[in-house]
Design an enzyme around this catalytic site. Structure first.
Site, PDB file in Angstrom:
ATOM      1  N   ASP A  37      43.338  -9.332 -35.645  1.00 24.56           N
ATOM      2  CA  ASP A  37      42.984 -10.650 -35.229  1.00 24.56           C
ATOM      3  C   ASP A  37      43.231 -10.470 -33.511  1.00 24.56           C
ATOM      4  OD1 ASP A  37      44.302 -13.724 -35.466  1.00 24.56           O
ATOM      5  OD2 ASP A  37      42.675 -13.064 -34.505  1.00 24.56           O
ATOM      6  N   ARG A  50      32.541 -12.205 -25.967  1.00 17.72           N
ATOM      7  CA  ARG A  50      33.341 -12.001 -27.151  1.00 17.72           C
ATOM      8  C   ARG A  50      32.888 -10.495 -27.611  1.00 17.72           C
ATOM      9  NH1 ARG A  50      36.053 -15.627 -29.792  1.00 17.72           N
ATOM     10  NH2 ARG A  50      35.258 -15.023 -31.732  1.00 17.72           N
ATOM     11  N   HIS A  54      34.903  -7.291 -29.670  1.00 17.26           N
ATOM     12  CA  HIS A  54      34.337  -6.363 -30.985  1.00 17.26           C
ATOM     13  C   HIS A  54      34.289  -4.998 -30.889  1.00 17.26           C
ATOM     14  CE1 HIS A  54      34.669 -10.484 -32.719  1.00 17.26           C
ATOM     15  NE2 HIS A  54      33.572 -10.954 -32.328  1.00 17.26           N
ATOM     16  N   TRP A  86      29.529 -19.252 -39.376  1.00 14.81           N
ATOM     17  CA  TRP A  86      28.593 -20.308 -38.843  1.00 14.81           C
ATOM     18  C   TRP A  86      29.177 -21.049 -37.501  1.00 14.81           C
ATOM     19  CZ3 TRP A  86      31.225 -24.762 -38.998  1.00 14.81           C
ATOM     20  CH2 TRP A  86      32.318 -24.857 -40.075  1.00 14.81           C
ATOM     21  N   LEU A 148      42.586   9.424 -48.124  1.00 19.83           N
ATOM     22  CA  LEU A 148      42.644   7.886 -47.972  1.00 19.83           C
ATOM     23  C   LEU A 148      41.773   7.049 -48.462  1.00 19.83           C
ATOM     24  CD1 LEU A 148      44.377   5.669 -45.856  1.00 19.83           C
ATOM     25  CD2 LEU A 148      42.369   6.027 -44.241  1.00 19.83           C
ATOM     26  N   ARG A 205      49.749  -7.991 -38.697  1.00 17.93           N
ATOM     27  CA  ARG A 205      49.006  -9.005 -38.342  1.00 17.93           C
ATOM     28  C   ARG A 205      49.330  -8.949 -36.776  1.00 17.93           C
ATOM     29  NH1 ARG A 205      46.594 -14.831 -39.985  1.00 17.93           N
ATOM     30  NH2 ARG A 205      45.055 -14.834 -38.279  1.00 17.93           N
TER      31      ARG A 205
HETATM   32  C1  LIG Z   1      32.485  -0.986 -44.837  1.00 12.31           C
HETATM   33  C2  LIG Z   1      32.236  -1.517 -43.397  1.00 12.31           C
HETATM   34  C3  LIG Z   1      32.079  -0.365 -42.322  1.00 12.31           C
HETATM   35  O1  LIG Z   1      31.271  -2.395 -43.324  1.00 12.31           O
HETATM   36  C4  LIG Z   1      31.722  -3.669 -42.945  1.00 12.31           C
HETATM   37  C5  LIG Z   1      32.882  -4.162 -42.408  1.00 12.31           C
HETATM   38  C6  LIG Z   1      32.980  -5.465 -41.986  1.00 12.31           C
HETATM   39  C7  LIG Z   1      31.895  -6.493 -42.456  1.00 12.31           C
HETATM   40  C8  LIG Z   1      32.310  -8.076 -42.010  1.00 12.31           C
HETATM   41  N1  LIG Z   1      32.312  -7.926 -40.830  1.00 12.31           N
HETATM   42  C9  LIG Z   1      31.038  -8.284 -40.105  1.00 12.31           C
HETATM   43  C10 LIG Z   1      30.377  -9.245 -40.657  1.00 12.31           C
HETATM   44  C11 LIG Z   1      31.211 -10.645 -40.578  1.00 12.31           C
HETATM   45  N2  LIG Z   1      31.699 -11.180 -41.584  1.00 12.31           N
HETATM   46  O2  LIG Z   1      31.326 -11.139 -39.516  1.00 12.31           O
HETATM   47  C12 LIG Z   1      33.502  -8.360 -40.492  1.00 12.31           C
HETATM   48  O3  LIG Z   1      34.262  -8.484 -41.345  1.00 12.31           O
HETATM   49  C13 LIG Z   1      33.633  -8.396 -38.992  1.00 12.31           C
HETATM   50  C14 LIG Z   1      34.168  -9.718 -38.191  1.00 12.31           C
HETATM   51  N3  LIG Z   1      34.258  -9.327 -37.108  1.00 12.31           N
HETATM   52  N4  LIG Z   1      34.196  -7.923 -36.966  1.00 12.31           N
HETATM   53  C15 LIG Z   1      34.337  -7.455 -35.650  1.00 12.31           C
HETATM   54  C16 LIG Z   1      35.591  -6.671 -35.572  1.00 12.31           C
HETATM   55  C17 LIG Z   1      35.766  -5.219 -35.355  1.00 12.31           C
HETATM   56  C18 LIG Z   1      36.986  -4.805 -35.312  1.00 12.31           C
HETATM   57  C19 LIG Z   1      38.059  -5.368 -35.578  1.00 12.31           C
HETATM   58  C20 LIG Z   1      38.160  -6.687 -36.179  1.00 12.31           C
HETATM   59  C21 LIG Z   1      37.009  -7.215 -36.197  1.00 12.31           C
HETATM   60  C22 LIG Z   1      33.734  -7.400 -38.215  1.00 12.31           C
HETATM   61  C23 LIG Z   1      33.568  -6.134 -38.329  1.00 12.31           C
HETATM   62  C24 LIG Z   1      32.405  -5.553 -38.517  1.00 12.31           C
HETATM   63  C25 LIG Z   1      32.041  -4.284 -38.997  1.00 12.31           C
HETATM   64  C26 LIG Z   1      33.052  -3.271 -39.036  1.00 12.31           C
HETATM   65  S1  LIG Z   1      33.099  -1.713 -39.440  1.00 12.31           S
HETATM   66  C27 LIG Z   1      34.655  -1.653 -39.239  1.00 12.31           C
HETATM   67  C28 LIG Z   1      35.320  -2.937 -39.024  1.00 12.31           C
HETATM   68  C29 LIG Z   1      34.403  -3.916 -38.863  1.00 12.31           C
HETATM   69  C30 LIG Z   1      34.804  -5.329 -38.633  1.00 12.31           C
HETATM   70  C31 LIG Z   1      30.792  -5.847 -42.758  1.00 12.31           C
HETATM   71  C32 LIG Z   1      30.764  -4.521 -43.398  1.00 12.31           C
END
Ligand SMILES: CC(C)Oc1ccc(CN(CCC(N)=O)C(=O)c2cnn(Cc3ccccc3)c2-c2ccc3sccc3c2)cc1
Length: 257
Positions: A37, A50, A54, A86, A148, A205
């Site tokens: 977070d 933003r 990310h 959203w 892992l 966290r």
């Molecule tokens: C198997 C893995 C590789 O694939 C996925 C992984 C996650 C999602 C879901 N996802 C993205 C879509 C959504 N729900 O917004 C998030 O949860 C989300 C929301 N913020 N961030 C930026 C963020 C980046 C880094 C740390 C926190 C947040 C992410 C995000 C997007 C892509 C990746 S990749 C490694 C982490 C990560 C995080 C879908 C497929």
């Protein structure tokens, strides 16, 4: 009241990491779960969009996956804590939906080399087709790896997970496959998305929020919690080592009565 709370809060945040932390390799937590977070706040503090938060956040994912694997952590669960999509501007959601492909495109060969197994927890149905393909490819390609387990929580909610488990169990009772008196912890756990995983030993966290946000509520019943004010993009291997070092000190006390 407030100053008492802040004293309590400060006791939870890490002392300055002096890099001279010793970890007991035999007492590394088997399962570490992280609520990542702070990306948005980090970007705002720097006057950046933003999306820059990310992008930095992804670099930290790489560093921590590597460090966890080096330390011999068995399962690393990553929960990208994010308000509902959203609420986000379309440009940001589009960027986020492209991140998994970018991450996997760059990292999958390295994850294969390091024998990492990619696993998902939650529902994929909100992901666009192109993202789904990349994610399913990674899960498939790494399915026989034995190192892992990199467990991504996607669109995950703990109460939803528990309601679904209770529905499945009720169905089994209705079909006569199960008696109500048979229902115990094990039966519940075998119907959760984490049926094949041990519970997290340590939950981290970042960004100073001291909340669980509906994350693995059943599974963290006995976990050590480590909260840090550090925003996810600023989180690094030293913070990760500090969290594990503190976990080891606490776990020793727990073990030693
Ligand atoms: C198997 C893995 C590789 O694939 C996925 C992984 C996650 C999602 C879901 N996802 C993205 C879509 C959504 N729900 O917004 C998030 O949860 C989300 C929301 N913020 N961030 C930026 C963020 C980046 C880094 C740390 C926190 C947040 C992410 C995000 C997007 C892509 C990746 S990749 C490694 C982490 C990560 C995080 C879908 C497929």
């Amino acid at each position: 009241m407030l100053e008492k709370f802040s004293k309590w809060k400060s006791s939870l945040t890490p002392t300055k990491t002096d890099g001279k932390l010793e970890l007991d390799p035999a007492a590394v937590p088997r399962h570490v779960a992280i609520i990542m977070d702070g990306n948005g706040r980090w970007a705002k503090q720097k006057g950046l969009p933003r999306i820059a938060g990310h992008r930095e956040g992804m670099k930290v994912v790489n560093k921590i996956v590597r460090r966890a694997n080096e330390l011999g952590v068995e399962v690393l669960t990553l929960y990208a804590f994010s308000t509902e999509n959203w609420k986000r501007p379309k440009t940001e959601v589009d960027y986020l939906m492209k991140l998994p492909e970018r991450f996997l495109g760059m990292e999958l060969p390295k994850l294969m080399e390091e024998n990492v197994k990619v696993r998902l927890m939650g529902s994929l149905d909100h992901l666009p087709e192109h993202t789904l393909r990349a994610v399913n490819k990674a899960v498939h390609e790494t399915k026989d790896n034995t190192g892992l387990i990199l467990n991504f929580a996607l669109n995950y909610g703990s109460r939803f997970e528990m309601v679904e488990a209770m529905k499945e169990i009720a169905l089994k009772v209705e079909k006569g496959e199960l008696k109500p008196s048979d229902i115990d912890d094990k039966v519940i756990e075998s119907n959760l998305m984490t049926a094949d995983l041990k519970d997290p030993d340590l939950l981290i966290r970042t960004s100073g929020e001291i909340r669980l946000s509906n994350f693995m509520l059943w599974q963290v019943a006995y976990s050590e919690f480590w909260f840090t004010d550090v925003l996810w993009p600023d989180f690094n291997e030293e913070h990760f080592t500090e969290a594990i070092s503190i976990y080891q000190k606490r776990a020793r006390r727990f073990g030693g009565v």
